[in-house]
Design an enzyme around this catalytic site. Structure first.
Site, PDB file in Angstrom:
ATOM      1  N   PHE A 163       0.791  -1.112  -0.031  1.00 56.23           N
ATOM      2  CA  PHE A 163       0.113   0.136  -0.064  1.00 56.23           C
ATOM      3  C   PHE A 163       1.163   1.323  -0.020  1.00 56.23           C
ATOM      4  O   PHE A 163       1.587   1.373   0.970  1.00 56.23           O
ATOM      5  CB  PHE A 163      -1.124   0.008   1.140  1.00 56.23           C
ATOM      6  CG  PHE A 163      -1.891   1.278   1.091  1.00 56.23           C
ATOM      7  CD1 PHE A 163      -2.932   0.959   0.625  1.00 56.23           C
ATOM      8  CD2 PHE A 163      -1.462   2.411   1.615  1.00 56.23           C
ATOM      9  CE1 PHE A 163      -3.824   2.161   0.563  1.00 56.23           C
ATOM     10  CE2 PHE A 163      -2.545   3.642   1.797  1.00 56.23           C
ATOM     11  CZ  PHE A 163      -3.500   3.504   1.103  1.00 56.23           C
TER      12      PHE A 163
ATOM     13  N   ASP B 228       9.689   2.798   1.751  1.00 48.37           N
ATOM     14  CA  ASP B 228       8.442   3.508   2.101  1.00 48.37           C
ATOM     15  C   ASP B 228       8.259   3.267   3.605  1.00 48.37           C
ATOM     16  O   ASP B 228       7.828   2.156   4.375  1.00 48.37           O
ATOM     17  CB  ASP B 228       7.149   2.761   1.433  1.00 48.37           C
ATOM     18  CG  ASP B 228       5.740   3.658   1.888  1.00 48.37           C
ATOM     19  OD1 ASP B 228       5.720   4.219   2.853  1.00 48.37           O
ATOM     20  OD2 ASP B 228       4.817   3.542   0.893  1.00 48.37           O
TER      21      ASP B 228
ATOM     22  N   LYS C  80       2.759  10.294   8.195  1.00 47.54           N
ATOM     23  CA  LYS C  80       2.212   9.837   9.396  1.00 47.54           C
ATOM     24  C   LYS C  80       2.718  10.455  10.474  1.00 47.54           C
ATOM     25  O   LYS C  80       2.614  11.675  10.784  1.00 47.54           O
ATOM     26  CB  LYS C  80       2.198   8.345   9.080  1.00 47.54           C
ATOM     27  CG  LYS C  80       1.053   7.817   8.338  1.00 47.54           C
ATOM     28  CD  LYS C  80       0.594   6.269   8.433  1.00 47.54           C
ATOM     29  CE  LYS C  80      -0.095   5.897   7.334  1.00 47.54           C
ATOM     30  NZ  LYS C  80      -1.582   6.214   7.569  1.00 47.54           N
TER      31      LYS C  80
END
Length: 415
Positions: A151, A236, A265
């Site tokens: 993702f 990532d 985040k």
């Protein structure tokens, strides 16, 4: 909550009035409901606890999906943002600010990036991935390799790298020449990488796939193979970075140095910020002036938040705490020997309770009714990503309640 005044004792602000049903109806009437029906309408938070509009308290063990690194209303973050709002909130990128420069320097220091490395600030993880795609195109190649279960976001470029068909199919045709290979399969990776490959992008722990760590051997092979064919290795770290897995960045535990890294985040502690970090002058120089940009990227408010988050994590020893508390939590849940639990996966304070049956949604609902916010990240897995400031006592509350939560979920799932 003061019932007479409607004032929150935790924040000193006046609570919004109206029932959950009222707010959900207004949400349905005003929002593009791409997120479905919200499970709660939250009003305020303090530390690792949030309260809904009807005054019910919940222990937040998801922290906005690994975003609220310092929990809610952390006094240092509140103070830093208040100061910055009174100084500068935004300037265009025709200029820079001390906050932007200092935040970039701090990220590079913590990443142990070599001289000539750089940071591009944006506003989200998807935007950081988009920047990585453009970086890879500057190699003169176009082929991108990603992993099954990956993702990487939902913007049109990032969703092409994301593996889940439900996210991709409605928006095809996507950018071409993206290939997905099975995780932890070195042979498949070797076959997929060649001199046409611009980059390999991977998550050291696949978060949305159910919190599945990639093996150290695989990550080291990824580094070796990309170097052999001259492709970029992009890690990532949007979900795994900023101390979440017990080191500043998850790849540091595996002894590899990537060519680039995406962040978001937890970096801003709740304030939107993302980043593309490049390692070394050769990679940094791929993007020249005018080839990428962002109106809000690197704004002083977001950068002040990032600086405060990073400084507080370091000052309060939260990197080591994440590792120790996460390991302790995993041992405690395992020791319950509950028949519904198959294993505990993950690292640091990014964990999954893997279930023997596909009843994660029922478990999450039972947990919420018991006062805990968790995430059914897969049909058979519950994701835990509490604030890094979570205490042992707070985690013990979950462990104590978990057998009853699981039993309640099992009863609901039984035909």
């Amino acid at each position: 909550m003061n019932a007479e005044t409607g004032t929150s004792a935790q924040t000193g602000t006046r609570a919004q009035t109206g029932t959950t049903a009222d707010w959900l109806q207004r949400y349905d009437d005003s929002a593009i409901t791409v997120f479905g029906v919200p499970g709660l309408v939250l009003d305020h938070g303090s530390g690792c606890t949030v309260w809904d509009v009807e005054g019910r308290a919940y222990l937040d063990l998801l922290s906005g999906i690994a975003v609220n690194s310092l929990g809610h209303a952390h006094p240092d973050l509140v103070a830093a943002l208040s100061r910055q709002v009174g100084q500068l909130v935004h300037v265009s990128n025709f200029f820079t600010t001390p906050a932007q420069v200092s935040a970039a320097e701090r990220v590079l220091e913590l990443a142990a990036a070599p001289p000539g490395s750089g940071v591009f600030f944006c506003n989200s993880g998807s935007e950081a991935v988009e920047a990585a795609i453009k970086l890879s195109r500057r190699t003169g190649r176009s082929r991108i390799v990603a992993l099954e279960g990956a993702f990487h976001g939902r913007t049109t470029g990032a969703v092409a790298l994301t593996h889940k068909a439900a996210y991709r199919d409605p928006f095809e045709p996507l950018i071409p020449d993206v290939h997905h290979v099975p995780p932890d399969d070195v042979g498949a990776l070797r076959a997929a990488l060649d001199e046409r490959t611009a980059m390999l992008i991977l998550e050291p722990v696949q978060g949305e796939a159910g919190v599945r760590p990639l093996s150290t051997d695989y990550l080291r092979a990824a580094r070796e193979l990309t170097t052999e064919v001259g492709a970029l290795l992009v890690v990532d770290e949007i979900q795994t970075g900023i101390a979440r897995t017990g080191s500043w960045f998850a790849h540091q535990q595996r002894g590899i140095v990537p060519d680039a890294m995406t962040l978001a985040k937890g970096l801003g502690g709740g304030v939107p910020i993302g980043a593309l970090v490049t390692f070394g002058p050769e990679v940094t120089g791929l993007l020249a002036a005018g080839q990428h940009g962002s109106t809000f990227g690197g704004n002083p408010l977001a950068c002040a938040a990032a600086l405060t988050v990073l400084d507080t994590i370091e000052r309060d020893g939260l990197v080591a705490h994440a590792q120790r508390a996460g390991d302790r939590l995993a041992r405690a849940i395992t020791a319950l020997e509950h028949p519904m639990v198959r294993e505990i996966r993950g690292r640091g304070l990014l964990r999954a309770i893997a279930l023997r049956e596909p009843c994660a949604a029922a478990v999450a609902l039972a947990a919420r009714e018991a006062g805990f916010l968790v995430n059914p990240v897969a049909p058979d897995a519950i994701r835990l990503a509490p604030p890094l400031v979570v205490t042992d006592d707070e985690l013990d509350r979950l462990v104590t309640a978990l057998p009853t939560i699981l039993d309640s979920a099992a009863a609901r799932s039984t035909p």
